[in-house]
Structure formats: structure tokens, C-alpha cells
Motif scaffolding. Structure first.
Motif, mmCIF file in Angstrom:
data_model
loop_
_atom_site.group_PDB
_atom_site.id
_atom_site.type_symbol
_atom_site.label_atom_id
_atom_site.label_comp_id
_atom_site.label_asym_id
_atom_site.label_seq_id
_atom_site.Cartn_x
_atom_site.Cartn_y
_atom_site.Cartn_z
ATOM 1 N N SER A 106 -19.681 29.454 27.160
ATOM 2 C CA SER A 106 -19.331 30.292 28.702
ATOM 3 C C SER A 106 -18.649 28.943 29.437
ATOM 4 C CB SER A 106 -20.748 30.232 28.763
ATOM 5 O OG SER A 106 -22.806 29.042 28.675
ATOM 6 N N GLU A 107 -19.246 27.325 28.830
ATOM 7 C CA GLU A 107 -18.514 25.851 29.810
ATOM 8 C C GLU A 107 -17.551 26.417 29.775
ATOM 9 O OE1 GLU A 107 -20.989 24.588 31.562
ATOM 10 O OE2 GLU A 107 -22.308 25.562 31.376
ATOM 11 N N LEU A 148 -31.910 21.123 28.046
ATOM 12 C CA LEU A 148 -30.272 22.090 28.575
ATOM 13 C C LEU A 148 -31.310 23.614 29.236
ATOM 14 C CD1 LEU A 148 -29.644 22.627 24.890
ATOM 15 C CD2 LEU A 148 -28.079 22.182 26.787
ATOM 16 N N LYS A 149 -31.101 24.067 30.258
ATOM 17 C CA LYS A 149 -31.061 25.077 31.696
ATOM 18 C C LYS A 149 -30.685 26.726 30.567
ATOM 19 C CE LYS A 149 -32.527 22.336 34.923
ATOM 20 N NZ LYS A 149 -31.731 21.877 36.738
ATOM 21 N N GLU A 150 -30.944 27.621 30.750
ATOM 22 C CA GLU A 150 -31.196 29.090 29.927
ATOM 23 C C GLU A 150 -30.171 29.437 31.240
ATOM 24 O OE1 GLU A 150 -30.312 31.173 27.436
ATOM 25 O OE2 GLU A 150 -32.648 30.723 27.045
ATOM 26 N N ARG A 151 -29.483 29.999 31.099
ATOM 27 C CA ARG A 151 -28.082 30.593 31.895
ATOM 28 C C ARG A 151 -27.744 31.811 31.135
ATOM 29 N NH1 ARG A 151 -22.899 28.028 33.827
ATOM 30 N NH2 ARG A 151 -22.157 29.129 31.625
ATOM 31 N N THR A 152 -28.494 33.383 32.134
ATOM 32 C CA THR A 152 -28.636 34.161 31.524
ATOM 33 C C THR A 152 -26.984 34.843 32.168
ATOM 34 O OG1 THR A 152 -29.660 35.381 33.377
ATOM 35 C CG2 THR A 152 -30.759 34.845 32.087
ATOM 36 N N THR A 153 -26.935 36.261 31.210
ATOM 37 C CA THR A 153 -25.241 36.753 31.274
ATOM 38 C C THR A 153 -25.499 37.373 32.377
ATOM 39 O OG1 THR A 153 -25.407 37.757 29.464
ATOM 40 C CG2 THR A 153 -24.402 35.878 29.522
ATOM 41 N N GLN A 154 -26.701 38.200 32.081
ATOM 42 C CA GLN A 154 -26.840 39.384 33.158
ATOM 43 C C GLN A 154 -26.288 40.509 32.754
ATOM 44 O OE1 GLN A 154 -25.484 37.291 37.351
ATOM 45 N NE2 GLN A 154 -26.867 36.658 37.944
ATOM 46 N N SER A 155 -25.451 40.040 31.322
ATOM 47 C CA SER A 155 -25.884 41.726 31.350
ATOM 48 C C SER A 155 -25.481 41.841 29.913
ATOM 49 C CB SER A 155 -23.968 42.164 31.843
ATOM 50 O OG SER A 155 -23.470 42.916 31.228
ATOM 51 N N SER A 161 -13.751 32.980 20.657
ATOM 52 C CA SER A 161 -13.987 33.692 21.567
ATOM 53 C C SER A 161 -13.035 33.163 23.027
ATOM 54 C CB SER A 161 -14.947 32.351 22.398
ATOM 55 O OG SER A 161 -14.568 30.973 22.662
ATOM 56 N N ASN A 162 -12.103 33.027 22.224
ATOM 57 C CA ASN A 162 -11.067 34.087 23.486
ATOM 58 C C ASN A 162 -10.518 35.687 23.228
ATOM 59 O OD1 ASN A 162 -10.835 32.062 25.224
ATOM 60 N ND2 ASN A 162 -9.074 31.217 24.586
ATOM 61 N N VAL A 163 -10.845 35.856 22.202
ATOM 62 C CA VAL A 163 -10.449 37.308 21.720
ATOM 63 C C VAL A 163 -11.256 39.059 21.512
ATOM 64 C CG1 VAL A 163 -8.738 36.605 20.295
ATOM 65 C CG2 VAL A 163 -10.740 36.747 18.752
ATOM 66 N N ILE A 164 -12.468 37.294 22.011
ATOM 67 C CA ILE A 164 -13.976 38.620 22.256
ATOM 68 C C ILE A 164 -14.315 38.563 23.605
ATOM 69 C CG2 ILE A 164 -13.840 38.614 19.919
ATOM 70 C CD1 ILE A 164 -16.485 36.756 20.387
ATOM 71 N N PRO A 165 -15.291 39.697 24.325
ATOM 72 C CA PRO A 165 -15.803 39.991 25.599
ATOM 73 C C PRO A 165 -16.998 38.281 25.871
ATOM 74 C CG PRO A 165 -16.134 42.078 24.691
ATOM 75 C CD PRO A 165 -15.174 41.150 23.050
ATOM 76 N N ASN A 166 -17.132 38.057 26.330
ATOM 77 C CA ASN A 166 -17.501 36.610 26.708
ATOM 78 C C ASN A 166 -19.502 37.068 26.465
ATOM 79 O OD1 ASN A 166 -15.928 35.453 27.602
ATOM 80 N ND2 ASN A 166 -15.717 35.840 29.798
ATOM 81 N N GLU A 174 -5.019 36.414 22.059
ATOM 82 C CA GLU A 174 -5.486 34.935 22.190
ATOM 83 C C GLU A 174 -6.342 35.008 23.409
ATOM 84 O OE1 GLU A 174 -3.839 30.676 22.666
ATOM 85 O OE2 GLU A 174 -2.654 31.133 19.850
ATOM 86 N N GLU A 175 -6.269 36.487 24.494
ATOM 87 C CA GLU A 175 -7.059 36.535 26.138
ATOM 88 C C GLU A 175 -8.163 37.105 25.387
ATOM 89 O OE1 GLU A 175 -5.762 34.717 28.212
ATOM 90 O OE2 GLU A 175 -4.168 34.127 27.240
ATOM 91 N N SER A 176 -9.011 36.776 26.019
ATOM 92 C CA SER A 176 -10.323 37.040 25.903
ATOM 93 C C SER A 176 -10.207 38.624 26.546
ATOM 94 C CB SER A 176 -11.425 36.765 26.072
ATOM 95 O OG SER A 176 -11.531 35.918 27.559
ATOM 96 N N LYS A 177 -11.766 39.195 27.075
ATOM 97 C CA LYS A 177 -11.982 40.971 28.162
ATOM 98 C C LYS A 177 -12.832 41.001 27.677
ATOM 99 C CE LYS A 177 -7.227 43.665 26.066
ATOM 100 N NZ LYS A 177 -6.549 43.959 25.477
ATOM 101 N N VAL A 178 -13.905 40.421 28.402
ATOM 102 C CA VAL A 178 -15.181 40.946 29.862
ATOM 103 C C VAL A 178 -14.877 42.327 29.708
ATOM 104 C CG1 VAL A 178 -16.481 39.788 31.254
ATOM 105 C CG2 VAL A 178 -14.330 37.987 30.640
#
Length: 395
Positions: free
Chosen positions: A122-123, A183-190, A327-332, A391-395
Motif C-alpha cells: 500500500s506504500e 505504526l499507524k493503522e490505515r484502513t482500506t475503506q473497502s 501484489s501487482n496482479v491482484i486487487p489492493n 504485472e498490472e494490478s486491478k483495483v
């Protein structure tokens, strides 16, 4: 370094100190176990069992991290469990004590891996994934340089006094836990619907295989075939001992390997972002095959040193790259599940790899063990060379 965020730095420092603790013990553990009467076959079985435990944990807790939309609690708990496991090795020599300590350490790794790698993903962006994962691997592996160095210095003054090191390793583990509180939690909101539908059972993470896309499946199939034959580094250490190196030289050559690994991880990550992750991974596989053929065929300590240098380059070209590629071939918001399931099955495959390697060594000797593994690596290279994987991710 402009792509390396504060969160990536914190996670990298956590991994650095954890690896100082773990790697202080890793190269001496097989030597220690052998010195108190355990066979190579037992060591192989021990490594295999602990990898199965870690494997299940990576899959289950990675999936749970995605489902609950939480990362930091898993990271903190996982590193704490690994820290606590270290001094337990000094309590006694009984098999159940050694096994319990190793299992606790591997459960900790299972709890944290998927969540940690999801934070790293995510970073970064799809075009900076390899360098972010590469930087983390570099810091992690720097711990694998410092840890054995501490062990080597101590054993120089106190030969074969392994017990104290098991207690000393607790200190960097505590420091690592302290860093997790930054570390701080950062939710994906989904939260992805297809991860939460149905009953959340102990093995529900395995259902992700059917729900994942074809690129993920093709990639993971190749990686797992390779993992099934990629046995524990313990066998490389034992092979070095067999060709005539003493304890200090074995630990020294292991430090050298990790130094090469640490130095090459970030530069090869940057290069992989430019030329493509698949090309870099293929380069690493080719080097791995060469290393195992060398280890099987040569007895010269200089060539063994060359093999460990190349092994460090192989690790830098594949370890972080494979996770970045996944991580690049699956949704975030499926990252922890996707990486967790792969690394989980990878660990389980490593159980069989260590068991097979231990059995081959016991029955036919070290040369056959390494040559067979090298040939399999060539076949996996050909698979990845022929198969098209995006190699491209799809969100």
C-alpha cells in the motif's frame, strides 16, 4: 530513496532487529543440534514441521487481516511471538523444547507476514513495488549480517558455548516490538466482498484460489513448484561444513551471503521496476540453478564462497520481487490474502523440500541432493520463460 515512506522505514527497522535476533541463532542452530546428537534427517524434519506451521499461519492470518481490514495488530503480535521464542531454546535440549520454540517463532512469522506485506504494497505504486519490497528485504537481510556477526564474535571468545546466544537474542527482539508502536493503522475503506462471503473457517483462505485471477494462479503455480524443491538454507550450511570449513568459517560465509543479499536487494529492485519483474525473477532462477549445481559438484572452499556470493544475488533478485509481482496482479484489498496464501503454501512446500533434501542426503549424499534441485530449478525457469503473466494490478 524518495519512494521510501516513513511506514516502510519503520517496518524495515522492525525486520532489521527481528532478523538480528533470528539470524544470530539460525546458522548455529543446525551445528548446535548436531553437536548434541541430532541427525541431519531430524534437523530436516524439524525445519519442515516449523515451515508447515508458518505456512498455515501466513494463509489464515493474511486472509483474516483482509477480512477484518486490520494490519498493525497482526504485525505487532507476530513479532512479539517470535521475540519470546528465542530464549526458550536455551532452556533445554529435549526435542519438545526445541520444537515448541521453533513452532512459536514460526507462528509469529505466520501472523505478521500477510499484514506486513500488505502495508508495504500500500506504500508503493505498481511501478515502485520492487524497490519498496527490495528496500525492506535489504534492511531485513542486514539483520542477517549483524546477527551472525555477533554470534561469530561471541563464539570466538567462547567456543561452542551456544546457550548464552539464545538468551542474548531476546534483546533485539524487544527493540523490534518497540518499533511496531510507531505504526499507524490505515484502513482500506473497502473490504472485498468475495473474501467475506460464506463461512470464515480455519481453511477459508484456500478458497481464494478459485476467486483469484488467472495471472495470480499461473504465477503461484510456478513459484510453488520451485518452492517444493527449494529446501532450507540449513543444507547449504551443512554442505559447507562437510567440505571442510570449521564453525567460524561456516558462520562467516553465511554472513557473506547475507551481506551480498542486503547490498543487492534495493538496486535490483530499482532495476526490476525498469526492466520488468519477470525478467529479474528469471535472472534469479538461473543463478539459483548454477549455485546448486556448484554446491553439488565442487569441494573447493573458494568455489563454495563463489556459490554463496551468487546465492546472495539470487535471493536479492527473487525474494522481494516475487511478492511485488504477486501484489501487482491482484486487487489492493486482497493483498494480504494473496501473498499470505502464496507464502503459506510456499512454507508447506518447504516442509516437503526439506524432507526430500534430508532424505536424499541420507540415502545418496549431498552431491545428488544439490544436483537434483539445480535441474528442477532449470525446469521452473523454462516454465516462467514460456508462460505469459501480467504485472498490472486491478483495483
Amino acid at each position: 530513496m524518495k519512494y521510501i515512506s516513513k511506514t516502510v522505514w519503520v517496518l524495515s527497522l522492525v525486520s532489521l532487529f527481528t532478523d538480528i535476533a533470528s539470524e544470530m541463532l539460525y546458522p548455529i542452530l543446525p551445528i548446535y543440534l548436531k553437536s548434541i546428537g541430532y541427525s541431519i534427517l531430524f534437523i530436516g524434519i524439524l525445519e519442515g514441521i516449523t515451515e508447515v506451521v508458518a505456512g498455515y499461519g501466513k494463509g489464515y492470518f493474511g486472509h483474516l487481516s483482509d477480512v477484518t481490514d486490520k494490519r498493525v495488530p497482526f504485525v505487532r503480535l507476530g513479532y512479539a511471538m517470535s521475540a519470546i521464542s528465542k530464549p526458550l531454546l536455551g532452556i533445554g535440549q529435549a526435542p519438545f523444547v526445541v520444537l515448541f520454540s521453533r513452532i512459536l517463532d514460526r507462528i509469529g512469522k505466520g501472523v505478521r507476514t500477510g499484514a506486513r506485506d500488505a502495508i508495504l504494497s500500500s506504500e508503493a505504486t505498481p511501478t515502485t513495488k520492487a524497490r519498496v519490497f527490495g528496500f525492506h528485504r535489504a534492511m531485513d537481510t542486514l539483520g542477517a549480517v549483524l546477527g551472525p556477526s555477533i554470534a561469530l564474535i561471541y563464539l570466538y571468545f567462547h567456543p561452542q558455548d551456544y546457550i548464552f546466544l539464545f538468551y542474548l537474542a531476546f534483546l533485539p527482539g524487544i527493540i523490534a516490538i518497540g518499533f511496531t508502536f510507531f505504526l499507524k493503522e490505515r484502513t482500506t475503506q473497502s473490504i472485498q466482498t468475495n473474501l467475506t462471503e460464506g463461512k470464515n473457517s480455519l481453511f477459508s483462505f484456500l478458497s481464494y484460489w478459485k476467486k483469484s485471477n488467472s495471472n495470480y494462479r499461473k504465477l503461484v503455480v510456478g513459484l510453488l513448484v520451485f518452492a517444493f524443491w527449494n529446501s532450507s538454507d540449513v543444507f547449504l550450511i551443512l554442505r559447507s561444513k562437510e567440505v571442510g570449513l570449521d564453525d567460524h568459517q561456516v558462520i562467516g560465509i553465511y554472513i557473506f551471503y547475507n551481506l551480498v543479499y542486503a547490498l543487492f536487494s534495493y538496486p535490483l529492485g530499482v532495476f526490476a521496476d525498469k526492466i520488468g519483474l519477470k525478467k529479474m525473477f528469471l535472472l534469479g532462477l538461473g543463478i539459483y540453478a548454477l549455485v546448486y549445481l556448484l554446491m553439488g559438484l565442487v569441494q573447493n572452499p573458494i568455489l563454495i564462497l563463489l556459490a554463496f556470493f551468487l546465492y546472495g544475488v539470487y535471493a536479492a533478485a527473487t525474494e522481494g520481487i516475487s511478492k511485488a509481482w504477486i501484489s501487482n496482479v491482484i486487487p489492493n484489498n486482497e493483498t494480504a490474502t494473496g501473498i499470505g496464501m502464496y507464502t503459506g503454501l510456499q512454507s508447506i512446500s518447504s516442509f516437503f523440500a526439506s524432507l526430500v533434501a534430508g532424505s536424499l542426503w541420507f540415502l545418496f549424499g549431498a552431491p545428488v541432493t544439490f544436483i537434483v534441485t539445480g535441474v528442477v530449478a532449470i525446469l521452473v525457469f523454462l516454465y516462467f520463460f514460456k508462460v505469459k503473466i501480467g504485472e498490472e494490478s486491478k483495483v
